[in-house]
Structures are given as structure tokens and as C-alpha cells.
Design a protein around this motif. Structure first.
Motif, PDB file in Angstrom:
ATOM      1  N   GLN A  20       0.825  -1.208   0.000  1.00 30.59           N
ATOM      2  CA  GLN A  20       0.000   0.000   0.000  1.00 30.59           C
ATOM      3  C   GLN A  20       0.857   1.254   0.000  1.00 30.59           C
ATOM      4  OE1 GLN A  20      -2.286  -0.764   3.527  1.00 30.59           O
ATOM      5  NE2 GLN A  20      -3.771  -2.078   2.469  1.00 30.59           N
ATOM      6  N   ILE A  21       2.081   1.141   0.467  1.00 30.16           N
ATOM      7  CA  ILE A  21       3.074   2.211   0.371  1.00 30.16           C
ATOM      8  C   ILE A  21       4.374   1.604  -0.143  1.00 30.16           C
ATOM      9  CG2 ILE A  21       2.092   3.709   2.167  1.00 30.16           C
ATOM     10  CD1 ILE A  21       4.089   2.529   4.143  1.00 30.16           C
ATOM     11  N   ASP A  22       5.249   2.458  -0.679  1.00 32.99           N
ATOM     12  CA  ASP A  22       6.501   1.962  -1.258  1.00 32.99           C
ATOM     13  C   ASP A  22       7.660   1.970  -0.265  1.00 32.99           C
ATOM     14  OD1 ASP A  22       5.384   1.791  -3.965  1.00 32.99           O
ATOM     15  OD2 ASP A  22       5.328   3.985  -3.853  1.00 32.99           O
ATOM     16  N   THR A  23       7.591   2.841   0.715  1.00 33.11           N
ATOM     17  CA  THR A  23       8.689   2.979   1.667  1.00 33.11           C
ATOM     18  C   THR A  23       8.174   3.669   2.925  1.00 33.11           C
ATOM     19  OG1 THR A  23      10.918   3.919   2.004  1.00 33.11           O
ATOM     20  CG2 THR A  23       9.401   5.188   0.641  1.00 33.11           C
ATOM     21  N   ILE A  24       8.939   3.584   3.993  1.00 31.33           N
ATOM     22  CA  ILE A  24       8.653   4.327   5.226  1.00 31.33           C
ATOM     23  C   ILE A  24       9.844   5.228   5.508  1.00 31.33           C
ATOM     24  CG2 ILE A  24       8.120   4.192   7.694  1.00 31.33           C
ATOM     25  CD1 ILE A  24       7.105   1.337   7.210  1.00 31.33           C
ATOM     26  N   TYR A  25       9.566   6.482   5.835  1.00 31.41           N
ATOM     27  CA  TYR A  25      10.634   7.432   6.155  1.00 31.41           C
ATOM     28  C   TYR A  25      10.568   7.748   7.645  1.00 31.41           C
ATOM     29  CZ  TYR A  25      13.758  11.482   5.654  1.00 31.41           C
ATOM     30  OH  TYR A  25      14.811  12.355   5.748  1.00 31.41           O
ATOM     31  N   GLY A  26      11.712   7.613   8.322  1.00 30.46           N
ATOM     32  CA  GLY A  26      11.723   7.889   9.752  1.00 30.46           C
ATOM     33  C   GLY A  26      13.115   7.759  10.321  1.00 30.46           C
ATOM     34  N   GLY A  27      13.192   7.717  11.644  1.00 32.40           N
ATOM     35  CA  GLY A  27      14.474   7.616  12.318  1.00 32.40           C
ATOM     36  C   GLY A  27      15.078   6.226  12.206  1.00 32.40           C
ATOM     37  N   ALA A  28      16.411   6.176  12.124  1.00 31.59           N
ATOM     38  CA  ALA A  28      17.105   4.894  11.948  1.00 31.59           C
ATOM     39  C   ALA A  28      16.949   3.983  13.155  1.00 31.59           C
ATOM     40  CB  ALA A  28      18.587   5.147  11.680  1.00 31.59           C
ATOM     41  N   LEU A  29      16.722   4.532  14.337  1.00 29.88           N
ATOM     42  CA  LEU A  29      16.531   3.691  15.518  1.00 29.88           C
ATOM     43  C   LEU A  29      15.339   2.752  15.314  1.00 29.88           C
ATOM     44  CD1 LEU A  29      16.847   2.827  18.499  1.00 29.88           C
ATOM     45  CD2 LEU A  29      15.494   4.840  19.125  1.00 29.88           C
ATOM     46  N   VAL A  30      14.226   3.319  14.908  1.00 28.61           N
ATOM     47  CA  VAL A  30      13.004   2.530  14.748  1.00 28.61           C
ATOM     48  C   VAL A  30      13.076   1.649  13.505  1.00 28.61           C
ATOM     49  CG1 VAL A  30      10.516   2.662  14.381  1.00 28.61           C
ATOM     50  CG2 VAL A  30      11.615   4.201  16.012  1.00 28.61           C
ATOM     51  N   LEU A  31      13.366   2.247  12.350  1.00 28.28           N
ATOM     52  CA  LEU A  31      13.350   1.489  11.099  1.00 28.28           C
ATOM     53  C   LEU A  31      14.513   0.509  11.019  1.00 28.28           C
ATOM     54  CD1 LEU A  31      12.216   4.260   8.579  1.00 28.28           C
ATOM     55  CD2 LEU A  31      10.840   2.656   9.921  1.00 28.28           C
ATOM     56  N   GLY A  32      15.659   0.883  11.583  1.00 27.17           N
ATOM     57  CA  GLY A  32      16.805  -0.021  11.592  1.00 27.17           C
ATOM     58  C   GLY A  32      16.547  -1.284  12.390  1.00 27.17           C
ATOM     59  N   SER A  33      15.720  -1.175  13.409  1.00 26.90           N
ATOM     60  CA  SER A  33      15.429  -2.366  14.218  1.00 26.90           C
ATOM     61  C   SER A  33      14.677  -3.418  13.401  1.00 26.90           C
ATOM     62  CB  SER A  33      14.617  -1.974  15.457  1.00 26.90           C
ATOM     63  OG  SER A  33      13.305  -1.560  15.114  1.00 26.90           O
ATOM     64  N   TYR A  34      13.886  -2.965  12.418  1.00 30.63           N
ATOM     65  CA  TYR A  34      13.184  -3.927  11.560  1.00 30.63           C
ATOM     66  C   TYR A  34      14.150  -4.618  10.599  1.00 30.63           C
ATOM     67  CZ  TYR A  34       8.665  -2.532  13.350  1.00 30.63           C
ATOM     68  OH  TYR A  34       7.591  -2.324  14.183  1.00 30.63           O
ATOM     69  N   VAL A  35      15.168  -3.885  10.150  1.00 28.96           N
ATOM     70  CA  VAL A  35      16.214  -4.502   9.324  1.00 28.96           C
ATOM     71  C   VAL A  35      16.984  -5.526  10.152  1.00 28.96           C
ATOM     72  CG1 VAL A  35      18.321  -4.076   8.004  1.00 28.96           C
ATOM     73  CG2 VAL A  35      16.405  -2.466   7.847  1.00 28.96           C
ATOM     74  N   LYS A  36      17.302  -5.155  11.386  1.00 32.89           N
ATOM     75  CA  LYS A  36      18.043  -6.063  12.276  1.00 32.89           C
ATOM     76  C   LYS A  36      17.270  -7.365  12.508  1.00 32.89           C
ATOM     77  CE  LYS A  36      17.930  -5.122  16.702  1.00 32.89           C
ATOM     78  NZ  LYS A  36      17.328  -6.305  17.375  1.00 32.89           N
ATOM     79  N   ASP A  37      15.965  -7.243  12.714  1.00 29.34           N
ATOM     80  CA  ASP A  37      15.152  -8.426  13.013  1.00 29.34           C
ATOM     81  C   ASP A  37      14.742  -9.201  11.760  1.00 29.34           C
ATOM     82  OD1 ASP A  37      15.326  -7.734  15.673  1.00 29.34           O
ATOM     83  OD2 ASP A  37      13.413  -6.662  15.691  1.00 29.34           O
ATOM     84  N   ASN A  38      14.758  -8.508  10.594  1.00 30.26           N
ATOM     85  CA  ASN A  38      14.325  -9.153   9.340  1.00 30.26           C
ATOM     86  C   ASN A  38      15.293  -8.802   8.209  1.00 30.26           C
ATOM     87  OD1 ASN A  38      11.349 -10.023  10.179  1.00 30.26           O
ATOM     88  ND2 ASN A  38      11.664  -7.917  10.886  1.00 30.26           N
TER      89      ASN A  38
END
Length: 493
Positions: free
Chosen positions: A179-197
Motif C-alpha cells: 500500500q506504500i513503497d517505503t517508510i521514512y523515519g528515524g534509523a533507531l526505529v526502522l533499523g530495528s526492523y532490518v536487524k530483526d528481518n
């Protein structure tokens, strides 16, 4: 003898007085807060609040106990950012741990100036989209309501269609469904999703704003309490508590402690250069900057790019500071310069000794002579006004190599830098230089033109001025074969 009832009454009065004394002496100022619906900052674990910022809150309470202050959750619910800020404004809560600064928030709340942690704004995408997203004419970007990145994204990037979400969980679900192409935000929050996935998500590598999260209080909180909060934050930085919390949560790739200052620089010996043997940055300006920041309770991290890219990164607010550079009107548009200068130097013209060219006066240099200069450097007006031709090169070292090969007739360079480079290139006996045709160059450290950069500049300037009067400063100069007079004999404060 007094009746027993009177004795008992006296004892009760004494006990009550002692209780009231202890209660007043050890009374606690409670500041209420809410937990944010923003993993990994805050989340529920077995029905209890946990998370990165929760750990920081607990550490702050440890430090604040002796000050008679406690930060306490109003309840165990997770709240949207906008709900928390509205509650803060109407004094339903008095404090929040982990808010980014914006001018609008600065008008509504009081920020404790020492930041908790810093990070960059980033784009999170699904790995399967990596190729296609760059070719899209319109990109649908998810942002979180009430966050600093959500307010800034359209200022930084064009061609975006924003979709707002109350919390990160809803934004991730929308990304997964396409439904969206990307999420823009702080690396603390979004980086944690990269770390976990790591096989599902990735961050896009672009220069984006570095920003900080702070402790923020509403206008009802007494200034003495704010001062105590400031002291507590500085103490947990001194004890490296936040660094340990970052490691505990395995978030070191995405967030830095708030007392870490990232400074851009280039190899420019003897001012600054990277020693490949010792694997660290050295130089007179490096040592001075590190020493001054250490006294202020900060840790310096030096990062190097080509000079033009350093300036580009500072325009993007991607780093905290840059050194060593001259002040100019153009640079003051995107940098904050402390009043106190860092070092000085002189720019001279250099030529090969076997080149038949009179450089005793600028007027004697023919107009068809080609003089090299390093791209992005700020030279004096005398150089730009000279009638000879000018050709940009990438680095000082390349300029001297081109001079030796006869590709250019002259090269302009800082005298101290040139002496070191010519020794390294084994050209010191082949090159000669002009006299100084212009003013002494004044070099500074400069900071990003944002809230934290203004704060760093206000601290650094006065502390540097004090530091120059110390024996420690003199020893740094001596370490590099310099004297105080080499920098400051012709400079008037």
C-alpha cells in the motif's frame, strides 16, 4: 508524675513530627509520562512496558533518586506520538523520554539540551523493491504522525506522496501489503526492523538529516528540575550507560549515544590526517578538538570524505561538524561557526624551481599562466582577483603532482600543508614558493545549522578560548613542531 494518657499523647506527637520531617526531607517530585507506540523505543513484554527508551528511563531514575525526582508511567498503555504530545501540553503528563526537536515543538515544550542519542533519517523498503523504487515517478511514503522526519521529508525530497500513520505497526503492515513503497523515519526505529528481518527489509543509503532525541518537559516543570535532569543525562553519558543500552539492544548500526560528535575532515597534515599505522586521526587541530570536547563531556568521532562531499554532507545536515575551514558568507548559510578560531595558516603560490616564472609580485605573472587550486577550498580574494588562469583539482597532493608533470604552472597551497606534502612526495628541493600576497587564513570548526549544532557551537567557542591558555594546548603544538606564535602572532582577538 504525668498521667499515662498524656505521656502517650506526647509520644504520638513526637512520632508524627518525625514522620512529617522524614516525608518532607525525602519527598519525591513525580513527573508522569506515557510510553510511545514505537518499537523498539517502547513496547509491551508480558504486559509490561519495555524497550530502548524504557531502559534509558530506568537509568535516569537511578541518577535522579538522589535528587528527589522520579519519572513514572501514568499507565501501562502504549500511546501514539500525537496523543503523548497533547497530554504533555495539557499537563496530563509532565515529561517524555525520546522526542526529536523541531521549531514547533521548541515553542510548545522545554527540551533538556544534552541529547540522549542521535540517528539519521532513513528510508525503509522491502528488499524485493530495491530496483523498482528508483524508477517510480511518484513514491508513496509512509510517515509517523507527530515525528520530526514526517515534518521534514517533503523539504528534503521531491516527488513523494505522504501517507500518515499513528504507529509503526500500521506503517509496516501497509509496506508489507504494498500500500506504500517505503517508510521514512528515524534509523533507531526502522533499523530495528532490518536487524530483526535482514532478508526482508533494507535501508536506502542516502545522505539524510542527523537528528537527536531528547528528554522534553512541559512548561509547568520548574527550571531547577530541568537542571537536575540535565545533570542526570550528563552523568549517564559519563558512565557510558546509553552506549551499553545500545549494545544490549544490538542497535549500534543505527543509533549513537547523544554525547558522540561526528566531525568531517580530510587528510590535511599537520592540521589533521589519518595515521595508517596507529589507525587513528592525528594532527594539531584533531588533538585540540578532541581535548576541548572531552572537557565538555563529549566524545569525538572523525569521518573522512573528499572535501566537496564533506561540504555536501554538511548541507544535508548529515553530520555534526566539519573542520578545518574558513568562514565565508556562502558557508554561513548552512554552517554555524563558533566565535573562537581553531588555527591559522597562509596560502602561497608554488612553482617548480626550473620554471622560468617571476612570482615575486602578482602583477608579474602573465595572464596565460595556469594556477591549480583545490576544489571547494576558500581562498583569499587576492587569488580570485589575480588575472592568471585557474584550474580546479581534487586534492593538494594531486595539485603538486600536476605541477611536477608540467600540467599546471603554479599551485596554491597552505604553507604548512605544502611542507609536509612536498617531503612525502620528495619534492622539497624542487619547489619554491611566493611571499604571502593576502591575509592570514583563519580556520574554524563549524557545526550543522540546526538545534544541536547551535548548542555545540555555544559550548565549544568559550571552552576553546580557555583551552588555548593552558599548558596542555602548548604541549599539543609542540607535539607537531609548532609554537603559539606560529598560529597567533599576527592574529588579533
Amino acid at each position: 508524675m504525668l498521667p499515662k494518657i498524656i505521656i502517650l499523647r506526647y509520644r504520638l506527637i513526637i512520632l508524627l513530627a518525625a514522620f512529617l520531617f522524614n516525608t518532607l526531607a525525602f519527598s519525591t517530585t513525580v513527573l508522569y509520562t506515557y510510553a510511545q507506540h514505537m518499537r523498539p523505543k517502547y513496547f509491551l513484554k508480558s504486559g509490561k512496558i519495555a524497550g530502548f527508551c524504557h531502559d534509558i528511563l530506568l537509568a535516569l531514575n537511578e541518577e535522579l533518586r538522589s535528587e528527589g525526582i522520579e519519572i513514572r508511567y501514568k499507565n501501562d498503555a502504549l500511546m501514539a506520538t500525537t496523543e503523548i504530545l497533547n497530554a504533555l501540553e495539557r499537563n496530563e503528563i509532565q515529561i517524555f523520554v525520546g522526542l526529536g526537536y523541531s521549531d514547533s515543538y521548541g515553542r510548545r515544550f522545554n527540551f533538556v539540551k544534552t541529547p540522549l542519542y542521535g540517528m539519521r533519517e532513513v528510508f525503509l523498503i522491502r528488499i524485493s523493491q530495491h530496483e523498482s523504487i528508483y524508477s517510480q515517478r511518484i513514491v508513496n511514503v509512509g510517515v509517523l504522525k507527530g515525528t520530526v522526519p514526517s515534518a521534514r521529508v517533503k523539504e528534503v525530497f521531491e516527488g513523494l506522496r505522504l501517507v500518515q500513520f499513528d504507529n509503526i505497526d500500521d506503517a509496516i503492515k501497509a509496506l508489507d501489503k504494498g500500500q506504500i513503497d517505503t517508510i521514512y523515519g528515524g534509523a533507531l526505529v526502522l533499523g530495528s526492523y532490518v536487524k530483526d528481518n535482514p532478508k526482508k527489509y533494507q535501508l536506502l543509503g542516502v545522505f539524510t538529516d542527523k537528528f537527536y532525541h531528547y528528554v522534553v518537559v512541559n512548561r509547568t516543570v520548574d527550571t531547577n528540575v530541568v537542571t537536575k535532569l540535565e545533570r542526570a543525562i550528563k552523568r549517564i553519558h559519563e558512565k557510558r550507560v546509553i552506549e551499553k543500552i545500545i549494545k544490549k539492544n544490538n542497535l549500534g548500526d543505527f543509533v549513537l549515544p547523544g554525547n558522540v560528535v561526528e566531525i568531517l575532515l580530510i587528510d590535511w597534515r599537520p592540521y589533521e590526517w589519518y595515521d595508517k599505522v596507529e589507525k587513528r586521526w592525528k594532527g594539531v587541530d584533531v588533538d585540540v578538538v578532541s581535548s576541548v570536547f572531552k572537557k565538555l563531556g563529549f566524545v569525538t568521532e572523525f569521518v573522512s570524505f573528499p572535501w566537496e562531499r564533506c561540504l555536501q554532507a554538511m548541507r544535508a545536515l548529515a553530520y555534526d561538524g566539519i573542520m578545518s575551514l574558513r568562514k565565508s558568507r556562502e558557508r554561513e548559510e548552512f554552517l554555524v561557526f563558533p566565535d573562537e578560531p581553531l588555527s591559522t595558516g597562509v596560502d602561497l603560490l608554488f612553482k617548480m624551481k626550473n620554471k622560468q616564472l617571476d612570482i615575486s609580485r602578482l602583477e608579474n605573472i602573465p595572464e596565460d599562466v595556469v594556477c591549480g587550486y583545490t576544489l571547494g577550498y576558500a581562498y583569499g580574494d587576492w587569488f580570485w582577483n589575480a588575472k592568471f588562469k585557474k584550474e580546479a583539482v581534487a586534492t593538494d597532493e594531486l595539485g603538486f603532482r600536476m605541477l611536477k608533470r608540467g600540467k599546471i604552472d603554479l599551485f596554491i597551497c597552505n604553507l604548512l600543508v605544502a611542507k609536509h606534502l612536498l617531503r612525502e612526495l620528495r619534492m622539497e628541493n624542487e619547489v619554491e614558493h611566493s611571499k604571502n600576497f593576502g591575509e592570514v587564513m583563519i580556520y574554524h570548526i563549524a557545526f550543522s545549522k540546526n538545534y544541536h549544532g547551535q548548542y555545540l557551537a555555544s559550548l565549544f567557542g568559550p571552552e576553546l578560548r580557555k583551552f588555548k591558555k593552558t599548558t596542555e594546548y602548548s604541549k599539543i603544538l609542540q607535539r607537531y613542531g609548532l609554537k603559539y606564535e606560529d598560529f597567533w602572532s599576527s592574529f588579533v582577538y
